[in-house]
Write a protein that holds these residues in place. Structure first.
Motif, PDB file in Angstrom:
ATOM      1  N   ARG A 196       0.837  -1.189   0.000  1.00 14.08           N
ATOM      2  CA  ARG A 196       0.000   0.000   0.000  1.00 14.08           C
ATOM      3  C   ARG A 196       0.881   1.252   0.000  1.00 14.08           C
ATOM      4  O   ARG A 196       1.905   1.292   0.663  1.00 14.08           O
ATOM      5  CB  ARG A 196      -0.942   0.018   1.209  1.00 14.08           C
ATOM      6  CG  ARG A 196      -1.918   1.198   1.189  1.00 14.08           C
ATOM      7  CD  ARG A 196      -2.953   1.103   2.302  1.00 14.08           C
ATOM      8  NE  ARG A 196      -3.869   0.032   2.044  1.00 14.08           N
ATOM      9  CZ  ARG A 196      -4.304  -0.840   2.969  1.00 14.08           C
ATOM     10  NH1 ARG A 196      -3.862  -0.755   4.201  1.00 14.08           N
ATOM     11  NH2 ARG A 196      -5.159  -1.780   2.651  1.00 14.08           N
ATOM     12  N   TRP A 197       0.420   2.259  -0.786  1.00 14.22           N
ATOM     13  CA  TRP A 197       1.212   3.467  -0.962  1.00 14.22           C
ATOM     14  C   TRP A 197       0.299   4.692  -0.955  1.00 14.22           C
ATOM     15  O   TRP A 197      -0.807   4.655  -1.477  1.00 14.22           O
ATOM     16  CB  TRP A 197       1.962   3.434  -2.298  1.00 14.22           C
ATOM     17  CG  TRP A 197       2.767   2.202  -2.540  1.00 14.22           C
ATOM     18  CD1 TRP A 197       4.117   2.049  -2.372  1.00 14.22           C
ATOM     19  CD2 TRP A 197       2.295   0.933  -3.014  1.00 14.22           C
ATOM     20  NE1 TRP A 197       4.511   0.775  -2.715  1.00 14.22           N
ATOM     21  CE2 TRP A 197       3.411   0.063  -3.101  1.00 14.22           C
ATOM     22  CE3 TRP A 197       1.026   0.439  -3.376  1.00 14.22           C
ATOM     23  CZ2 TRP A 197       3.298  -1.247  -3.541  1.00 14.22           C
ATOM     24  CZ3 TRP A 197       0.904  -0.872  -3.793  1.00 14.22           C
ATOM     25  CH2 TRP A 197       2.037  -1.706  -3.879  1.00 14.22           C
ATOM     26  N   ASN A 198       0.802   5.796  -0.406  1.00  6.64           N
ATOM     27  CA  ASN A 198       0.093   7.076  -0.408  1.00  6.64           C
ATOM     28  C   ASN A 198       0.933   8.142  -1.092  1.00  6.64           C
ATOM     29  O   ASN A 198       2.148   8.200  -0.902  1.00  6.64           O
ATOM     30  CB  ASN A 198      -0.223   7.543   1.010  1.00  6.64           C
ATOM     31  CG  ASN A 198      -1.373   6.791   1.640  1.00  6.64           C
ATOM     32  OD1 ASN A 198      -2.038   5.982   0.997  1.00  6.64           O
ATOM     33  ND2 ASN A 198      -1.611   7.047   2.917  1.00  6.64           N
ATOM     34  N   ARG A 199       0.278   8.992  -1.867  1.00  6.77           N
ATOM     35  CA  ARG A 199       0.930  10.167  -2.454  1.00  6.77           C
ATOM     36  C   ARG A 199       0.163  11.388  -1.953  1.00  6.77           C
ATOM     37  O   ARG A 199      -0.941  11.679  -2.410  1.00  6.77           O
ATOM     38  CB  ARG A 199       0.896  10.103  -3.983  1.00  6.77           C
ATOM     39  CG  ARG A 199       1.606  11.257  -4.686  1.00  6.77           C
ATOM     40  CD  ARG A 199       1.552  11.010  -6.191  1.00  6.77           C
ATOM     41  NE  ARG A 199       2.317  11.966  -6.964  1.00  6.77           N
ATOM     42  CZ  ARG A 199       1.809  13.074  -7.502  1.00  6.77           C
ATOM     43  NH1 ARG A 199       0.522  13.359  -7.332  1.00  6.77           N
ATOM     44  NH2 ARG A 199       2.557  13.874  -8.218  1.00  6.77           N
ATOM     45  N   TYR A 200       0.754  12.087  -0.984  1.00  8.52           N
ATOM     46  CA  TYR A 200       0.063  13.164  -0.285  1.00  8.52           C
ATOM     47  C   TYR A 200       0.100  14.469  -1.077  1.00  8.52           C
ATOM     48  O   TYR A 200       0.975  14.694  -1.908  1.00  8.52           O
ATOM     49  CB  TYR A 200       0.701  13.375   1.088  1.00  8.52           C
ATOM     50  CG  TYR A 200       0.633  12.162   1.978  1.00  8.52           C
ATOM     51  CD1 TYR A 200      -0.507  11.875   2.716  1.00  8.52           C
ATOM     52  CD2 TYR A 200       1.703  11.287   2.060  1.00  8.52           C
ATOM     53  CE1 TYR A 200      -0.574  10.750   3.528  1.00  8.52           C
ATOM     54  CE2 TYR A 200       1.653  10.149   2.864  1.00  8.52           C
ATOM     55  CZ  TYR A 200       0.512   9.887   3.594  1.00  8.52           C
ATOM     56  OH  TYR A 200       0.447   8.767   4.379  1.00  8.52           O
ATOM     57  N   TYR A 201      -0.879  15.327  -0.774  1.00  9.44           N
ATOM     58  CA  TYR A 201      -0.957  16.639  -1.410  1.00  9.44           C
ATOM     59  C   TYR A 201      -0.399  17.736  -0.511  1.00  9.44           C
ATOM     60  O   TYR A 201      -0.625  18.915  -0.750  1.00  9.44           O
ATOM     61  CB  TYR A 201      -2.403  16.946  -1.792  1.00  9.44           C
ATOM     62  CG  TYR A 201      -2.871  16.150  -2.988  1.00  9.44           C
ATOM     63  CD1 TYR A 201      -2.675  16.623  -4.279  1.00  9.44           C
ATOM     64  CD2 TYR A 201      -3.489  14.924  -2.822  1.00  9.44           C
ATOM     65  CE1 TYR A 201      -3.087  15.885  -5.383  1.00  9.44           C
ATOM     66  CE2 TYR A 201      -3.901  14.178  -3.914  1.00  9.44           C
ATOM     67  CZ  TYR A 201      -3.695  14.663  -5.187  1.00  9.44           C
ATOM     68  OH  TYR A 201      -4.087  13.920  -6.270  1.00  9.44           O
ATOM     69  N   GLU A 202       0.346  17.372   0.499  1.00 13.72           N
ATOM     70  CA  GLU A 202       0.899  18.348   1.442  1.00 13.72           C
ATOM     71  C   GLU A 202       1.920  19.283   0.794  1.00 13.72           C
ATOM     72  O   GLU A 202       2.103  20.405   1.250  1.00 13.72           O
ATOM     73  CB  GLU A 202       1.582  17.618   2.601  1.00 13.72           C
ATOM     74  CG  GLU A 202       0.627  16.941   3.559  1.00 13.72           C
ATOM     75  CD  GLU A 202       1.377  16.268   4.693  1.00 13.72           C
ATOM     76  OE1 GLU A 202       1.098  16.604   5.850  1.00 13.72           O
ATOM     77  OE2 GLU A 202       2.243  15.427   4.414  1.00 13.72           O
ATOM     78  N   HIS A 203       2.599  18.812  -0.233  1.00 14.11           N
ATOM     79  CA  HIS A 203       3.698  19.579  -0.814  1.00 14.11           C
ATOM     80  C   HIS A 203       3.232  20.644  -1.801  1.00 14.11           C
ATOM     81  O   HIS A 203       4.038  21.373  -2.361  1.00 14.11           O
ATOM     82  CB  HIS A 203       4.662  18.624  -1.540  1.00 14.11           C
ATOM     83  CG  HIS A 203       4.036  17.918  -2.697  1.00 14.11           C
ATOM     84  ND1 HIS A 203       3.122  16.908  -2.525  1.00 14.11           N
ATOM     85  CD2 HIS A 203       4.187  18.087  -4.032  1.00 14.11           C
ATOM     86  CE1 HIS A 203       2.743  16.469  -3.712  1.00 14.11           C
ATOM     87  NE2 HIS A 203       3.360  17.158  -4.647  1.00 14.11           N
ATOM     88  N   ARG A 204       1.909  20.751  -2.051  1.00 13.31           N
ATOM     89  CA  ARG A 204       1.411  21.730  -3.010  1.00 13.31           C
ATOM     90  C   ARG A 204       1.396  23.128  -2.397  1.00 13.31           C
ATOM     91  O   ARG A 204       1.618  23.302  -1.197  1.00 13.31           O
ATOM     92  CB  ARG A 204       0.005  21.335  -3.486  1.00 13.31           C
ATOM     93  CG  ARG A 204      -0.062  19.898  -4.045  1.00 13.31           C
ATOM     94  CD  ARG A 204       0.923  19.694  -5.173  1.00 13.31           C
ATOM     95  NE  ARG A 204       1.068  18.296  -5.524  1.00 13.31           N
ATOM     96  CZ  ARG A 204       0.519  17.744  -6.594  1.00 13.31           C
ATOM     97  NH1 ARG A 204      -0.216  18.461  -7.405  1.00 13.31           N
ATOM     98  NH2 ARG A 204       0.723  16.472  -6.853  1.00 13.31           N
TER      99      ARG A 204
END
Length: 245
Positions: free
Chosen positions: A181-189
């Protein structure tokens, strides 16, 4: 804290009842609640600074639902006539998270879509992932394809291609040495990661077209595009519930 050893066969049975990032302890608690007749809603994670209240959670469900509907996006809301559906939880999940599916294909071990737009509604799971300082709600693309789940090896090339093309994914589950399982977060936007509508718009504008092309060219029979008629039926059913509220 006491340690309990269980057989591999019993642990496998526990995994079948896990949802999202549920741990063996949380599954055992859920089964005990059922056996003892305890209302799970009274034993859920209490509200804290980073745990959203019920009204806010329902507002997020409704705004996301309306946002997708207005843009004519083919998506799949909650399908089963669960009690939560009548309460306004339009998407799969609970008070800790929600998941929006845009494709067919599910992880039978994790009981989650293989590909989804995922929103954490409390810090319950982010804390366990080492993201205790993240804003809540916290949005990400989540990929789930746990080793041993139904047709997982057939789906693996599609999942791997998405990870390679979009990059930035963090693995958060490994079983027997195999990432699942993998997550790609939107925190870096450049906007507040808690702005779930902007995160979803970013996903639809920039990330989903990449995933669409991968699915289109892979011609994988297990991960495909949703059937529009089925999606419309589920959306219309929810609209009827919304109009009565």
């Amino acid at each position: 804290m006491p340690t309990i050893n269980v057989s591999d066969s019993l642990f496998a049975r526990l995994e079948k009842h896990a949802v999202g990032f549920a741990t063996p302890e949380s599954v055992i608690e859920m089964l005990l609640n059922e056996y003892e007749g305890v209302d799970a809603r009274k034993t859920s994670v209490p509200d804290a600074e980073n745990n959203l209240g019920n009204r806010r959670i329902l507002k997020i469900h409704d705004e996301l639902f309306q946002f997708l509907k207005e843009r004519g996006v083919i998506f799949m809301p909650r399908q089963k006539a669960h009690e939560r559906l009548s309460q306004g939880y339009w998407f799969t999940g609970n008070d800790n998270y929600l998941s929006i599916s845009f494709y067919t294909g599910g992880d039978t071990y994790g009981k989650t879509p293989n590909i989804c737009f995922h929103v954490y509604l409390s810090d319950h799971y982010p804390n366990s992932l080492g993201k205790s300082n993240s804003s809540i709600p916290l949005c990400c693309i989540q990929l789930s394809n746990i080793s041993g789940s139904d047709k997982w090896e057939t789906k693996e090339p599609v999942i791997t291609k998405i990870i390679e093309e979009l990059s930035g994914f963090e693995c958060n589950r490994v079983d027997d040495g195999v990432e699942g399982r993998w997550n790609r977060y939107y925190e870096h936007r450049n906007y507040n990661s808690a702005d779930y509508l902007k995160c979803l718009e970013d996903f639809l504008t920039n990330d989903k077209p990449v995933i669409d092309e991968i699915i289109r060219t892979s011609k994988n029979t297990e991960i495909c595009f949703l059937d529009k008629d089925k999606s419309d039926r589920k959306i219309n059913a929810i609209d009827k519930i919304r109009n009565k509220r």
